[in-house]
Design an enzyme around this catalytic site. Structure first.
Site, PDB file in Angstrom:
ATOM      1  N   CYS A 115      68.585  49.415 -28.122  1.00 34.94           N
ATOM      2  CA  CYS A 115      68.518  48.796 -29.443  1.00 34.94           C
ATOM      3  C   CYS A 115      69.133  47.400 -29.423  1.00 34.94           C
ATOM      4  O   CYS A 115      68.551  46.475 -28.896  1.00 34.94           O
ATOM      5  CB  CYS A 115      69.147  49.714 -30.495  1.00 34.94           C
ATOM      6  SG  CYS A 115      68.645  49.306 -32.193  1.00 34.94           S
ATOM      7  N   HIS A 218      66.473  54.798 -29.620  1.00 33.23           N
ATOM      8  CA  HIS A 218      67.781  55.360 -29.257  1.00 33.23           C
ATOM      9  C   HIS A 218      67.613  56.674 -28.489  1.00 33.23           C
ATOM     10  O   HIS A 218      67.730  57.764 -29.067  1.00 33.23           O
ATOM     11  CB  HIS A 218      68.621  55.597 -30.513  1.00 33.23           C
ATOM     12  CG  HIS A 218      69.240  54.373 -31.080  1.00 33.23           C
ATOM     13  ND1 HIS A 218      70.472  53.902 -30.677  1.00 33.23           N
ATOM     14  CD2 HIS A 218      68.790  53.501 -32.015  1.00 33.23           C
ATOM     15  CE1 HIS A 218      70.767  52.804 -31.351  1.00 33.23           C
ATOM     16  NE2 HIS A 218      69.760  52.533 -32.169  1.00 33.23           N
ATOM     17  N   GLU A 220      69.649  58.102 -26.519  1.00 34.02           N
ATOM     18  CA  GLU A 220      70.884  58.898 -26.484  1.00 34.02           C
ATOM     19  C   GLU A 220      70.951  59.875 -27.644  1.00 34.02           C
ATOM     20  O   GLU A 220      71.606  60.925 -27.549  1.00 34.02           O
ATOM     21  CB  GLU A 220      72.106  57.977 -26.467  1.00 34.02           C
ATOM     22  CG  GLU A 220      72.571  57.437 -27.797  1.00 34.02           C
ATOM     23  CD  GLU A 220      71.719  56.298 -28.350  1.00 34.02           C
ATOM     24  OE1 GLU A 220      72.033  55.781 -29.443  1.00 34.02           O
ATOM     25  OE2 GLU A 220      70.724  55.910 -27.689  1.00 34.02           O
TER      26      GLU A 220
END
Length: 246
Positions: A115, A218, A220
């Protein structure tokens, strides 16, 4: 030994506790450290730093670098004046991470940007960003998505033969929590994934003896429930292990 992966922390200010308003603090989502641990790395949280020697010492001991998400990259970094829809910036963090990148690039560390980190990599190497989605004429997908962090939001299509295509396949659902998008792609990088409105979702460095990958979404936040998305971290840790063993 497992590879040591540095993860850049964000900075914020105390707003609630009486007597501590304005007190500076670091922050980092658990999802980043958990994704690194799950895929075989040891996370090392990197604070915002000014001291170039401290930065050199710390980055010199790492096997990989993850640039995390956060506020807008300051337009000072890519030579523009602030536009009306720019949101919060943190120039102290920008300057710290530029110094971090100086050392990481010189060492040819494997680098993953997520990001804001994706956008900073692009700006560091000479690219730019649109300061808001509304300034990108082609954009028609809602990228600043209001949902739980790990929920898929839209589709991306990858470029055949690219690193991101090897990990995610020809098409993939990703989450989306950003209001800025890439404008000019930095020299030495290819856009290797895009949303259906043309917004760039991944870039990869080429003609470099270094792993350089940035993603706008994202992973994660998604990798605990989506092994395909998690393969981005698997590959990143593999590259860090190779670097460690050089």
């Amino acid at each position: 030994m497992k590879p040591f992966i540095g993860i850049t922390a964000g900075m914020t200010w105390e707003t609630q506790r009486e007597g501590f308003q304005g007190y500076k603090k670091h922050y980092l989502s658990f999802d980043y450290t958990e994704a690194i641990i799950k895929n075989g790395g040891i996370p090392v949280i990197i604070p915002v730093m000014k001291d170039p020697e401290a930065i050199r010492e710390l980055i010199g001991r790492l096997d990989g670098l993850l640039l995390s998400g956060g506020p807008d990259v300051s337009p000072i970094v890519f030579g523009e004046e602030p536009k009306t829809k720019l949101r919060m910036t943190a120039i102290q963090r920008d300057l710290s991470e530029i110094k971090i990148l100086d050392i990481a690039v010189a060492r040819k560390l494997p680098i993953l940007g997520i990001c804001r980190g994706f956008q900073l990599i692009n700006c560091y190497f000479g690219g730019t960003v649109h300061q808001d989605l509304s300034y990108a004429k082609e954009c028609f997908i809602k990228h600043d998505f209001d949902s739980l962090p790990g929920n898929p939001a839209h589709t991306i299509n990858t470029v055949s033969g690219s690193l991101i295509a090897q990990q995610l396949g020809e098409t993939c659902l990703v989450n989306s929590h950003h209001h800025q998008v890439l404008n000019k792609i930095a020299p030495g990088f290819n856009a290797t994934a895009k949303a259906k409105d043309g917004v760039v979702e991944a870039i990869e460095g080429f003609n470099r003896d270094q792993f350089l990958l940035g993603v706008q979404f994202h992973p994660e936040m998604m990798c605990a429930d989506d092994p395909q998305i998690g393969s981005i971290f698997t590959k990143f840790i593999e590259e860090a292990e190779k670097f460690r063993d050089l």
